[in-house]
Motif scaffolding. Structure first.
Motif, PDB file in Angstrom:
ATOM      1  N   GLN A 160       0.887  -0.991  -0.163  1.00 52.86           N
ATOM      2  CA  GLN A 160       0.068   0.041   0.110  1.00 52.86           C
ATOM      3  C   GLN A 160       1.077   1.361  -0.005  1.00 52.86           C
ATOM      4  N   GLY A 161       1.914   1.125   0.734  1.00 51.40           N
ATOM      5  CA  GLY A 161       2.893   2.290   0.834  1.00 51.40           C
ATOM      6  C   GLY A 161       3.311   2.558  -0.476  1.00 51.40           C
ATOM      7  N   PHE A 162       3.664   1.494  -1.181  1.00 52.70           N
ATOM      8  CA  PHE A 162       4.410   1.446  -2.510  1.00 52.70           C
ATOM      9  C   PHE A 162       3.510   2.263  -3.642  1.00 52.70           C
ATOM     10  N   TYR A 163       2.150   2.155  -3.483  1.00 52.44           N
ATOM     11  CA  TYR A 163       1.336   2.867  -4.430  1.00 52.44           C
ATOM     12  C   TYR A 163       1.225   4.345  -4.223  1.00 52.44           C
ATOM     13  N   LYS A 164       1.233   4.620  -2.786  1.00 50.78           N
ATOM     14  CA  LYS A 164       1.070   5.741  -2.297  1.00 50.78           C
ATOM     15  C   LYS A 164       2.268   6.665  -2.809  1.00 50.78           C
ATOM     16  N   PHE A 165       3.504   6.051  -2.532  1.00 49.75           N
ATOM     17  CA  PHE A 165       4.649   6.767  -2.899  1.00 49.75           C
ATOM     18  C   PHE A 165       4.818   7.131  -4.236  1.00 49.75           C
ATOM     19  N   MET A 166       4.392   5.948  -5.314  1.00 47.56           N
ATOM     20  CA  MET A 166       4.447   6.115  -6.517  1.00 47.56           C
ATOM     21  C   MET A 166       3.586   7.167  -6.985  1.00 47.56           C
ATOM     22  N   SER A 167       2.525   7.524  -6.439  1.00 47.87           N
ATOM     23  CA  SER A 167       1.718   8.546  -6.964  1.00 47.87           C
ATOM     24  C   SER A 167       2.215   9.817  -6.595  1.00 47.87           C
ATOM     25  N   PHE A 168       2.878   9.820  -5.418  1.00 52.83           N
ATOM     26  CA  PHE A 168       3.450  11.074  -4.944  1.00 52.83           C
ATOM     27  C   PHE A 168       4.624  11.169  -5.719  1.00 52.83           C
ATOM     28  N   MET A 169       5.382  10.356  -6.404  1.00 53.00           N
ATOM     29  CA  MET A 169       6.474  10.886  -7.009  1.00 53.00           C
ATOM     30  C   MET A 169       6.165  10.853  -8.449  1.00 53.00           C
ATOM     31  N   GLY A 170       4.810  10.988  -8.766  1.00 51.15           N
ATOM     32  CA  GLY A 170       4.307  11.318 -10.337  1.00 51.15           C
ATOM     33  C   GLY A 170       4.198  10.125 -11.113  1.00 51.15           C
ATOM     34  N   VAL A 171       4.233   8.968 -10.456  1.00 52.42           N
ATOM     35  CA  VAL A 171       4.104   7.898 -11.535  1.00 52.42           C
ATOM     36  C   VAL A 171       2.633   7.433 -11.533  1.00 52.42           C
ATOM     37  N   LYS A 178       8.204 -15.269  -5.210  1.00 56.99           N
ATOM     38  CA  LYS A 178       9.530 -14.933  -6.202  1.00 56.99           C
ATOM     39  C   LYS A 178       9.832 -13.563  -5.928  1.00 56.99           C
ATOM     40  N   TYR A 179       9.038 -12.648  -5.133  1.00 58.22           N
ATOM     41  CA  TYR A 179       9.250 -11.179  -5.069  1.00 58.22           C
ATOM     42  C   TYR A 179       9.463 -10.973  -3.604  1.00 58.22           C
ATOM     43  N   PRO A 180      10.657 -11.378  -3.181  1.00 60.15           N
ATOM     44  CA  PRO A 180      11.051 -10.918  -1.691  1.00 60.15           C
ATOM     45  C   PRO A 180      11.308  -9.223  -1.800  1.00 60.15           C
ATOM     46  N   LEU A 181      11.138  -8.835  -0.326  1.00 54.74           N
ATOM     47  CA  LEU A 181      11.029  -7.499  -0.183  1.00 54.74           C
ATOM     48  C   LEU A 181      12.419  -6.762  -0.979  1.00 54.74           C
ATOM     49  N   LYS A 182      13.593  -7.339  -1.116  1.00 57.96           N
ATOM     50  CA  LYS A 182      14.851  -6.600  -1.943  1.00 57.96           C
ATOM     51  C   LYS A 182      14.208  -6.670  -3.244  1.00 57.96           C
ATOM     52  N   LYS A 183      13.659  -7.527  -3.706  1.00 57.98           N
ATOM     53  CA  LYS A 183      13.138  -7.263  -5.166  1.00 57.98           C
ATOM     54  C   LYS A 183      12.069  -6.540  -5.284  1.00 57.98           C
ATOM     55  N   MET A 184      11.282  -6.452  -4.162  1.00 59.30           N
ATOM     56  CA  MET A 184      10.066  -5.113  -4.278  1.00 59.30           C
ATOM     57  C   MET A 184      10.531  -3.672  -4.305  1.00 59.30           C
ATOM     58  N   LEU A 185      11.664  -3.656  -3.381  1.00 61.11           N
ATOM     59  CA  LEU A 185      12.414  -2.135  -3.383  1.00 61.11           C
ATOM     60  C   LEU A 185      12.698  -1.804  -4.705  1.00 61.11           C
ATOM     61  N   THR A 186      13.577  -2.836  -5.259  1.00 61.86           N
ATOM     62  CA  THR A 186      14.224  -2.514  -6.480  1.00 61.86           C
ATOM     63  C   THR A 186      13.111  -2.223  -7.565  1.00 61.86           C
ATOM     64  N   PHE A 187      11.980  -2.987  -7.606  1.00 64.29           N
ATOM     65  CA  PHE A 187      11.114  -2.897  -8.607  1.00 64.29           C
ATOM     66  C   PHE A 187      10.503  -1.334  -8.589  1.00 64.29           C
ATOM     67  N   ALA A 188      10.176  -0.864  -7.092  1.00 61.13           N
ATOM     68  CA  ALA A 188       9.524   0.210  -6.773  1.00 61.13           C
ATOM     69  C   ALA A 188      10.530   1.488  -7.304  1.00 61.13           C
ATOM     70  N   PHE A 189      11.973   1.441  -6.997  1.00 63.82           N
ATOM     71  CA  PHE A 189      12.817   2.248  -7.434  1.00 63.82           C
ATOM     72  C   PHE A 189      12.900   2.464  -8.880  1.00 63.82           C
ATOM     73  N   ASP A 190      12.758   1.372  -9.504  1.00 59.70           N
ATOM     74  CA  ASP A 190      12.971   1.113 -11.220  1.00 59.70           C
ATOM     75  C   ASP A 190      11.937   1.845 -11.583  1.00 59.70           C
ATOM     76  N   GLY A 191      10.444   1.623 -10.932  1.00 52.12           N
ATOM     77  CA  GLY A 191       9.433   2.395 -11.277  1.00 52.12           C
ATOM     78  C   GLY A 191       9.415   3.801 -11.521  1.00 52.12           C
ATOM     79  N   ILE A 192       9.747   4.345 -10.123  1.00 52.24           N
ATOM     80  CA  ILE A 192      10.065   5.988 -10.252  1.00 52.24           C
ATOM     81  C   ILE A 192      10.990   6.383 -11.209  1.00 52.24           C
ATOM     82  N   THR A 193      12.135   5.703 -11.123  1.00 52.44           N
ATOM     83  CA  THR A 193      13.156   6.288 -12.159  1.00 52.44           C
ATOM     84  C   THR A 193      13.040   6.237 -13.358  1.00 52.44           C
ATOM     85  N   SER A 194      12.168   5.249 -13.853  1.00 54.02           N
ATOM     86  CA  SER A 194      11.637   4.987 -15.223  1.00 54.02           C
ATOM     87  C   SER A 194      10.659   5.984 -15.819  1.00 54.02           C
TER      88      SER A 194
END
Ligand code: UDP
Ligand code: MG
Length: 315
Positions: free
Chosen positions: A146-157, A214-230
């Protein structure tokens, strides 16, 4: 327009525990839809093996031999969930009228596919599956997601809230998506960019049938970071804003330092030293932000994203 060809596409990475069960669920769903006359008998279930290290591919091969409704696509090595999805889509885009992507662990409710198909026949080209509740997920996964979706929209994605990669797309929408040539994939951000008439249907998310995430926390964080920077150059904008903010503080501070200096409350050298630190500090932040704006522009240009898609042309 009824009786279209539906392809159900599921990426699989080391899913040998789950596949025997999930393949049956998918095939049953397909058969019901076919006998109800909702989709054509040419419809298929496609498994994309994302370079699994177990015997996932052998299972897919035997499924294909058993029933011609099963198709298999094998990637040459593990390239991750998003690449597996796009790889599968690009392989079958020409063969189907509509395509549903779903995880191989059947956490998403296959019964929602009925509603998705109805929406497709209603004229929608993208139908997002949106989770109604997340009770089956652990509290930790729920809060982080849930934090992920909120943060993404805050970051303009721009993403669809509580939607993962369970969605139906028309063949036209899939082909439009394939026009995006970027390498860093974040499909949840890319699909809304495609546009066309879209809607969403809700469903309850279940637990994984078997095996481990197959999505441990580390992969999820990378995914979120990728999403924002992409998708967003907002982090760069933050630097400019911070620069402007410190510049304003700097002016206040200069006045304070000068007043202290004039009233004789300072030791020699203090005023000039702190004024320089504040002034050049904020100036450098602003300068970095401005350079960043240009880098952001170059970055977005290098993606060479399609500028538009034509939905209708009356002539
Ligand atoms: N997956 C994949 N490649 C990977 C990791 C995962 O194709 O490198 C697939 C996996 O087989 C599953 C889907 O992506 O079908 C979602 O993964 P998972 O269910 O483990 O994620 P979670 O639901 O726990 O977020
Ligand atoms: Mg899962």
């Amino acid at each position: 327009m009824n009786n279209g060809i539906l392809y159900i596409l599921a990426p699989c990475y080391n899913e040998s525990e789950v596949l025997p069960m999930s393949s049956k669920i998918f095939l049953d769903k397909l058969n019901v839809l076919i006998s109800d006359g909702k989709i054509s008998d040419k419809s298929k279930v496609v498994f994309v093996d994302d370079g699994s290290k177990d015997n996932t591919w052998q299972i897919i091969e035997s499924l294909h031999e058993l029933d011609s409704h099963f198709l298999g696509v094998k990637l040459s090595r593990n390239r991750g969930h998003q690449n597996a999805l796009l790889g599968g889509m690009s392989t079958v885009a020409d063969e189907c009228d509509m395509l549903v992507t779903i995880d191989a662990d059947v956490q998403d409710d296959v019964n929602a596919i009925d509603k998705m198909i109805d929406e497709y026949y209603n004229g929608n080209e993208i139908v997002y599956g949106v989770r109604d509740s997340r009770e089956s997920d652990t509290a930790f996964k729920r809060t982080t997601a849930q934090g992920f979706y909120k943060f993404m929209s805050f970051m303009g994605v721009e993403t669809v809230y509580n939607h993962a990669d369970f969605r139906l797309m028309s063949s036209r929408a899939v082909k439009a998506l394939l026009e995006f040539k970027e390498v860093n994939l974040f499909l949840r951000g890319m699909v809304p960019m495609v546009g066309f008439r879209s809607t969403s249907v809700t469903y309850d998310r279940a637990e994984r049938l078997a095996g481990e995430s197959k999505y441990p926390l580390k992969k999820m964080l990378t995914f979120a970071f990728d999403g924002i920077t992409s998708f967003s150059i907002k982090p760069i904008r933050c630097i400019t804003s911070l620069g402007i903010f410190t510049f304003v503080l700097n002016i206040i501070f200069i006045i304070y330092a000068l007043v202290s200096h004039l009233t004789g409350n300072t030791v020699p050298g203090w005023t000039s030293t702190v004024i320089s630190i504040w002034f050049f500090g904020s100036l450098q932040l602003i300068a970095t932000g401005i350079v960043g704006e240009y880098i952001g522009k170059i970055y977005l240009e290098t993606k060479a994203r399609p500028r538009f898609f034509i939905e209708k042309y009356l002539k």
